[in-house]
Motif scaffolding. Structure first.
Motif, PDB file in Angstrom:
ATOM      1  N   GLU A 164     -48.531  81.888 -35.301  1.00 27.00           N
ATOM      2  CA  GLU A 164     -47.853  82.249 -34.055  1.00 27.00           C
ATOM      3  C   GLU A 164     -47.217  81.016 -33.420  1.00 27.00           C
ATOM      4  O   GLU A 164     -46.075  81.055 -32.939  1.00 27.00           O
ATOM      5  CB  GLU A 164     -48.846  82.868 -33.070  1.00 27.00           C
ATOM      6  CG  GLU A 164     -49.283  84.276 -33.425  1.00 27.00           C
ATOM      7  CD  GLU A 164     -50.351  84.795 -32.470  1.00 27.00           C
ATOM      8  OE1 GLU A 164     -50.879  83.992 -31.665  1.00 27.00           O
ATOM      9  OE2 GLU A 164     -50.670  85.995 -32.535  1.00 27.00           O
ATOM     10  N   SER A 165     -47.960  79.922 -33.403  1.00 27.55           N
ATOM     11  CA  SER A 165     -47.456  78.674 -32.821  1.00 27.55           C
ATOM     12  C   SER A 165     -46.240  78.170 -33.590  1.00 27.55           C
ATOM     13  O   SER A 165     -45.226  77.777 -32.997  1.00 27.55           O
ATOM     14  CB  SER A 165     -48.556  77.611 -32.822  1.00 27.55           C
ATOM     15  OG  SER A 165     -49.686  78.039 -32.098  1.00 27.55           O
ATOM     16  N   ARG A 167     -44.220  79.878 -35.476  1.00 23.29           N
ATOM     17  CA  ARG A 167     -43.084  80.790 -35.291  1.00 23.29           C
ATOM     18  C   ARG A 167     -42.319  80.430 -34.020  1.00 23.29           C
ATOM     19  O   ARG A 167     -41.072  80.407 -34.016  1.00 23.29           O
ATOM     20  CB  ARG A 167     -43.584  82.224 -35.235  1.00 23.29           C
ATOM     21  CG  ARG A 167     -42.481  83.275 -35.132  1.00 23.29           C
ATOM     22  CD  ARG A 167     -43.050  84.678 -35.129  1.00 23.29           C
ATOM     23  NE  ARG A 167     -43.817  84.922 -36.351  1.00 23.29           N
ATOM     24  CZ  ARG A 167     -45.121  85.136 -36.399  1.00 23.29           C
ATOM     25  NH1 ARG A 167     -45.840  85.148 -35.279  1.00 23.29           N
ATOM     26  NH2 ARG A 167     -45.729  85.344 -37.550  1.00 23.29           N
ATOM     27  N   ALA A 168     -43.056  80.162 -32.950  1.00 19.30           N
ATOM     28  CA  ALA A 168     -42.403  79.802 -31.691  1.00 19.30           C
ATOM     29  C   ALA A 168     -41.659  78.473 -31.819  1.00 19.30           C
ATOM     30  O   ALA A 168     -40.531  78.322 -31.316  1.00 19.30           O
ATOM     31  CB  ALA A 168     -43.442  79.727 -30.573  1.00 19.30           C
ATOM     32  N   GLU A 169     -42.269  77.518 -32.500  1.00 20.55           N
ATOM     33  CA  GLU A 169     -41.651  76.201 -32.655  1.00 20.55           C
ATOM     34  C   GLU A 169     -40.346  76.256 -33.446  1.00 20.55           C
ATOM     35  O   GLU A 169     -39.417  75.466 -33.195  1.00 20.55           O
ATOM     36  CB  GLU A 169     -42.626  75.260 -33.373  1.00 20.55           C
ATOM     37  CG  GLU A 169     -43.866  74.916 -32.579  1.00 20.55           C
ATOM     38  CD  GLU A 169     -44.939  74.246 -33.437  1.00 20.55           C
ATOM     39  OE1 GLU A 169     -44.607  73.811 -34.567  1.00 20.55           O
ATOM     40  OE2 GLU A 169     -46.095  74.168 -32.991  1.00 20.55           O
ATOM     41  N   ARG A 171     -38.181  78.841 -33.726  1.00 24.83           N
ATOM     42  CA  ARG A 171     -37.131  79.752 -33.266  1.00 24.83           C
ATOM     43  C   ARG A 171     -35.822  78.993 -33.067  1.00 24.83           C
ATOM     44  O   ARG A 171     -35.794  77.908 -32.497  1.00 24.83           O
ATOM     45  CB  ARG A 171     -37.546  80.433 -31.964  1.00 24.83           C
ATOM     46  CG  ARG A 171     -38.612  81.482 -32.165  1.00 24.83           C
ATOM     47  CD  ARG A 171     -38.721  82.442 -31.000  1.00 24.83           C
ATOM     48  NE  ARG A 171     -39.826  83.385 -31.210  1.00 24.83           N
ATOM     49  CZ  ARG A 171     -39.741  84.492 -31.933  1.00 24.83           C
ATOM     50  NH1 ARG A 171     -38.591  84.793 -32.528  1.00 24.83           N
ATOM     51  NH2 ARG A 171     -40.783  85.294 -32.068  1.00 24.83           N
ATOM     52  N   THR A 219     -42.013  89.976 -39.159  1.00 24.33           N
ATOM     53  CA  THR A 219     -42.844  88.812 -38.843  1.00 24.33           C
ATOM     54  C   THR A 219     -44.330  89.099 -39.016  1.00 24.33           C
ATOM     55  O   THR A 219     -45.120  88.167 -39.170  1.00 24.33           O
ATOM     56  CB  THR A 219     -42.589  88.330 -37.404  1.00 24.33           C
ATOM     57  OG1 THR A 219     -42.802  89.418 -36.498  1.00 24.33           O
ATOM     58  CG2 THR A 219     -41.160  87.826 -37.257  1.00 24.33           C
TER      59      THR A 219
END
Length: 275
Positions: A164-165, A167-169, A171, A219
């Motif tokens: 999750e972390s 994926r955010a980084e 984007r 995802t």
């Protein structure tokens, strides 16, 4: 739908899901780095497309060894556009047993740290290329803790949060991150289970569903989807009821017990692996 990936790195290529993924990727025309510990199995897979396959046998938790593999693969075939961190081990765990702490440490090294060491050596080049997919194979067991399975649940739960972390980084970079949560697959990791395994799935079917999901940009991929619905339904129960149901189930064998799966890299007194 045309398969969009041409250059793949796959860890855990020796296991049931790993072998199925390797065969599927080779059939789709991809070049593939086959990473695992069972050299004969990897060599046999590589014969399916020797010009497109290379075999590597590092400890996935060894960052230096994984970096060396990544450098060799990139020199041979270029920057990958698909990373599948599939290497994983499982086993029962009992906090009251001092020997099991070593097992937990090793499980975390392989199941959690091993995903980061798979991704890290390729990430900068993939960001420069502006395309690619990073896939982490977690588990339904990472959604909620289960009695006697604390080490495995912790490793997979931690992996889900790590992905999750990441994926955010990533984007806006052109890279995608995919979390795969299998339920029960018919592999050596489940062969010793002494409890009911609803939705038991064949590795070839799981591999097809996984790759199709990644190609579509999903995802979160659950294998099979219905086991995810069941898990979510159970999570709606009060915690005491949920725990009571799980406490009635037989527990996964610990290292050294009948039916336990091997965990490579343990100290000699624990290591039951032949790979």
């Amino acid at each position: 739908m045309t398969f969009p990936f041409r250059n793949a790195v796959l860890t855990g290529a020796c296991g049931g899901l790993g072998q199925a993924l390797a065969r599927a990727l080779i059939a789709r025309g991809a070049a593939i780095a086959l990473v695992g510990l069972n050299r004969p199995v990897l060599d046999e897979l590589a014969t399916l497309a020797p010009e497109r396959c290379s075999v590597y046998t590092p400890d996935v938790a060894d960052a230096i060894a994984m970096l060396a593999c990544a450098k060799d693969w990139t020199q041979r075939h270029g920057v990958p556009d698909l990373l599948i961190a599939n290497a994983g081990v499982a086993g029962g765990f009992d906090t009251a047993q001092a020997d099991d702490l070593v097992v937990m440490r090793r499980m975390l090294e392989i199941n959690l740290l091993g995903v980061a060491t798979t991704f890290q050596p390729h990430l900068a080049a993939m960001r420069t290329s502006g395309r690619g997919a990073l896939v982490g194979v977690a588990s339904i067991a990472g959604w909620r803790g289960m009695p006697g399975n604390g080490a495995y649940c912790a490793s997979k739960g931690g992996l889900i949060r790590y992905l999750e972390s990441l994926r955010a980084e990533l984007r806006g970079t052109g890279l995608s991150v995919h979390t795969v949560s299998p339920g029960y697959l018919r592999t050596t990791l489940t062969a010793g289970n002494r409890f009911a395994m609803p939705g038991l799935m064949e590795p070839d079917d799981a591999a097809h569903t996984l790759l199709a999901g990644v190609a579509r940009g999903c995802t979160h991929i659950v294998l099979p989807r219905r086991i995810g619905w069941l898990s979510r339904a159970l999570s709606l129960l009060p915690a005491a009821w949920h725990d009571h149901l799980l406490l009635k189930q037989p527990r996964k064998p610990r290292v050294g017990e009948a039916g336990a799966t091997a965990i490579p890299g343990l100290p000699a007194q624990h290591d039951t692996s032949s790979s």
